[in-house]
Design an enzyme around this catalytic site. Structure first.
Site, mmCIF file in Angstrom:
data_model
loop_
_atom_site.group_PDB
_atom_site.id
_atom_site.type_symbol
_atom_site.label_atom_id
_atom_site.label_comp_id
_atom_site.label_asym_id
_atom_site.label_seq_id
_atom_site.Cartn_x
_atom_site.Cartn_y
_atom_site.Cartn_z
ATOM 1 N N ASP A 22 50.855 -64.849 13.768
ATOM 2 C CA ASP A 22 52.278 -64.540 13.935
ATOM 3 C C ASP A 22 53.027 -65.856 13.728
ATOM 4 O O ASP A 22 52.431 -66.942 13.814
ATOM 5 C CB ASP A 22 52.460 -64.015 15.375
ATOM 6 N N ASP A 24 56.934 -66.691 14.797
ATOM 7 C CA ASP A 24 57.840 -67.128 15.879
ATOM 8 C C ASP A 24 57.157 -67.127 17.239
ATOM 9 O O ASP A 24 56.700 -66.095 17.699
ATOM 10 C CB ASP A 24 59.072 -66.220 15.920
ATOM 11 N N GLU A 31 62.102 -69.819 18.778
ATOM 12 C CA GLU A 31 63.076 -68.857 19.315
ATOM 13 C C GLU A 31 64.258 -69.523 20.018
ATOM 14 O O GLU A 31 65.414 -69.375 19.611
ATOM 15 C CB GLU A 31 62.364 -67.859 20.254
ATOM 16 N N GLY A 66 65.755 -59.532 13.891
ATOM 17 C CA GLY A 66 67.069 -60.034 14.319
ATOM 18 C C GLY A 66 68.180 -59.022 14.194
ATOM 19 O O GLY A 66 69.036 -58.901 15.078
ATOM 20 N N HIS A 97 73.853 -60.785 11.124
ATOM 21 C CA HIS A 97 72.474 -61.214 10.846
ATOM 22 C C HIS A 97 72.397 -62.004 9.551
ATOM 23 O O HIS A 97 71.632 -62.972 9.445
ATOM 24 C CB HIS A 97 71.520 -60.023 10.808
ATOM 25 N N LYS A 100 73.565 -65.356 10.457
ATOM 26 C CA LYS A 100 72.552 -66.008 11.293
ATOM 27 C C LYS A 100 71.398 -66.539 10.443
ATOM 28 O O LYS A 100 70.907 -67.653 10.644
ATOM 29 C CB LYS A 100 72.035 -65.011 12.359
ATOM 30 N N THR A 138 57.487 -60.675 11.926
ATOM 31 C CA THR A 138 58.652 -59.776 11.919
ATOM 32 C C THR A 138 59.841 -60.496 11.289
ATOM 33 O O THR A 138 60.828 -59.875 10.917
ATOM 34 C CB THR A 138 58.977 -59.403 13.380
ATOM 35 N N ASP A 195 52.071 -64.113 20.278
ATOM 36 C CA ASP A 195 52.676 -64.704 21.502
ATOM 37 C C ASP A 195 53.413 -63.665 22.335
ATOM 38 O O ASP A 195 54.012 -64.008 23.353
ATOM 39 C CB ASP A 195 53.660 -65.808 21.112
HETATM 40 C C1 XBP Z 1 59.899 -62.725 15.973
HETATM 41 C C2 XBP Z 1 61.038 -61.845 15.724
HETATM 42 C C3 XBP Z 1 62.073 -62.258 14.724
HETATM 43 C C4 XBP Z 1 62.803 -63.531 15.176
HETATM 44 C C5 XBP Z 1 64.153 -63.669 14.484
HETATM 45 O O1 XBP Z 1 59.072 -62.584 14.842
HETATM 46 O O2 XBP Z 1 61.100 -60.771 16.310
HETATM 47 O O3 XBP Z 1 62.991 -61.185 14.657
HETATM 48 O O4 XBP Z 1 63.057 -63.428 16.581
HETATM 49 O O5 XBP Z 1 63.957 -63.666 13.088
HETATM 50 P P1 XBP Z 1 57.461 -62.856 14.957
HETATM 51 P P2 XBP Z 1 64.848 -62.699 12.192
HETATM 52 O O6 XBP Z 1 56.820 -61.540 14.571
HETATM 53 O O7 XBP Z 1 57.182 -63.965 13.977
HETATM 54 O O8 XBP Z 1 57.171 -63.254 16.380
HETATM 55 O O9 XBP Z 1 66.281 -62.869 12.642
HETATM 56 O O10 XBP Z 1 64.614 -63.152 10.766
HETATM 57 O O11 XBP Z 1 64.321 -61.314 12.458
HETATM 58 MG MG MG Z 2 56.086 -63.996 17.867
#
Ligand code: XBP
Ligand code: MG
Length: 279
Positions: A22, A24, A31, A66, A97, A100, A138, A195
Site C-alpha cells: 500500500d 499512504d 496523510e 479523496g 479534489h 487538492k 487507493t 496500514d
Molecule cells: C489512502 C487513501 C487516499 C489518500 C488520499 O490510500 O485512501 O485516498 O488518503 O489520496 P492508500 P487521494 O490505499 O495508499 O492507503 O486524494 O488521491 O485519494
Molecule cells: Mg494506506
C-alpha cells in the site's frame, strides 16, 4: 494507466514471489503532513471555510479515496455546504479534489513526504531476494507514480495499480486482484503490506496474507485479523512493538525479508495443515 516493468520473472509455485505494498501510511508517511495539508489548502482555494484538523482527518480516513472522502464530509452537518443539493455536493467534491491533487503534487515535489522509517531497507532486501515489489493503492494516479519515483525510484516496482485503475476502491479487493492478474500471480504466492482497516479488508478479500505496519492513524481494533500487526518496519533507532504475530514469525526488531518469508511460509503450512485435518 497501470505502470509495469516489462521483464516477467520466472514463476515458481512454491515460494513468496511478490510483496504488494500500500502507499499512504505504509510506503510513505503522507496523510497528516501531505494529504491533509493539501485538502485544507484546497478548501481555501475553492472559497470554502472547511478545515480538517488531525483528529477529524483521522476519523475521515475511514472513507478511502479523496473525492469520496470530501463528498462524505460535505454531506455532514458540520460541513460548510451541508444541505446543498446532492448534485452540487458532488460537483464541489470533484472540484475541490482536483485542486487538492494539484496542491498535493506540489507539496510532494518539495520532498516533505518521507518514506516510512525502515521501509527502504526492506525494499532492498526483497529485491536482493528476487521477490517482486508491486503497489496497490487507493490514491490518485496523478500523484502516485511521481511520488514513488521521487522517494524510491519507480523502476523498483514491477506493477503499480492506483485508485483510478479500478472502479471500486479499498476495502474492495479490485486493486489487489488487478496486481495479481497483471503479474500472473496467485494470491498464495504473495503477501500484502498495509496500514489500515480498509486496506487489510481489501487484501484479505483478495486472498492475500497481510502484515499491517501500523502508524499514528491506524485504528488497531480494525486490524486485529491480520497475520501480523507491528508498530513500524523497525530500525536501529525505533524498536518494534508487536501487536499481533499469529505464527510467531517476527523474531527480530525489524520487518525484514526473512520475517516476511517466515510469515508467508507459516501461513502456508497452517493452511496446508488445516486442509489435511479437514479431509
Ligand atoms: C489512502 C487513501 C487516499 C489518500 C488520499 O490510500 O485512501 O485516498 O488518503 O489520496 P492508500 P487521494 O490505499 O495508499 O492507503 O486524494 O488521491 O485519494
Ligand atoms: Mg494506506
Amino acid at each position: 494507466m497501470l505502470w509495469r516493468r516489462t521483464s516477467m520473472p520466472s514463476s515458481s509455485a512454491d515460494r513468496l514471489r511478490a510483496v504488494i505494498f500500500d502507499v499512504d501510511g505504509t510506503l510513505v508517511d503522507s496523510e497528516q503532513h501531505g494529504h491533509r495539508i493539501a485538502f485544507n489548502e484546497a478548501f481555501r482555494a475553492c472559497g470554502l471555510r472547511d478545515h480538517w484538523d488531525r483528529a477529524l482527518y483521522r476519523e475521515l480516513l475511514a472513507v478511502t479515496g479523496g473525492e469520496a472522502r470530501l463528498l462524505a464530509w460535505f454531506r455532514n452537518p458540520a460541513s460548510s455546504i451541508h444541505g446543498a443539493p446532492e448534485h452540487e455536493l458532488r460537483r464541489i467534491a470533484r472540484d475541490v479534489h482536483r485542486a487538492k491533487t494539484e496542491l498535493f503534487i506540489q507539496i510532494a515535489s518539495t520532498g516533505v513526504v518521507p518514506p516510512r522509517e525502515g521501509v527502504r531497507t526492506l525494499l532492498d532486501e526483497l529485491a536482493a531476494a528476487s521477490i517482486e515489489l508491486c503497489v496497490a493503492t487507493t490514491g490518485s494516479r496523478a500523484w502516485v507514480l511521481s511520488l514513488l519515483d521521487r522517494v524510491f525510484g519507480i523502476e523498483r516496482f514491477s506493477l503499480v495499480v492506483t485508485g483510478d485503475d479500478v472502479t471500486s476502491r479499498k476495502p474492495d479487493p479490485a486493486a489487489y486482484r488487478l496486481v495479481l492478474e497483471g503479474r500472473d500471480l496467485s494470491a498464495d504466492e504473495t503477501l500484502a503490506i498495509e496500514d489500515s482497516g480498509p486496506g487489510l479488508r481489501a487484501a484479505a478479500a483478495a486472498g492475500l496474507p497481510c502484515v499491517v505496519v501500523a502508524n499514528s492513524e491506524t485504528d488497531l481494533a480494525a486490524v486485529q485479523d491480520a497475520e501480523v500487526v507491528v508498530s513500524g518496519f523497525g530500525s536501529p533507532g525505533s524498536p518494534l512493538e508487536v501487536h499481533v504475530d499469529r505464527y510467531g514469525a517476527i523474531k527480530g526488531q525489524r520487518v525484514s525479508a526473512a520475517a516476511l518469508r517466515a510469515v508467508w511460509s507459516s501461513r502456508r503450512g497452517f493452511l496446508a495443515g488445516s486442509s489435511t485435518r479437514s479431509t
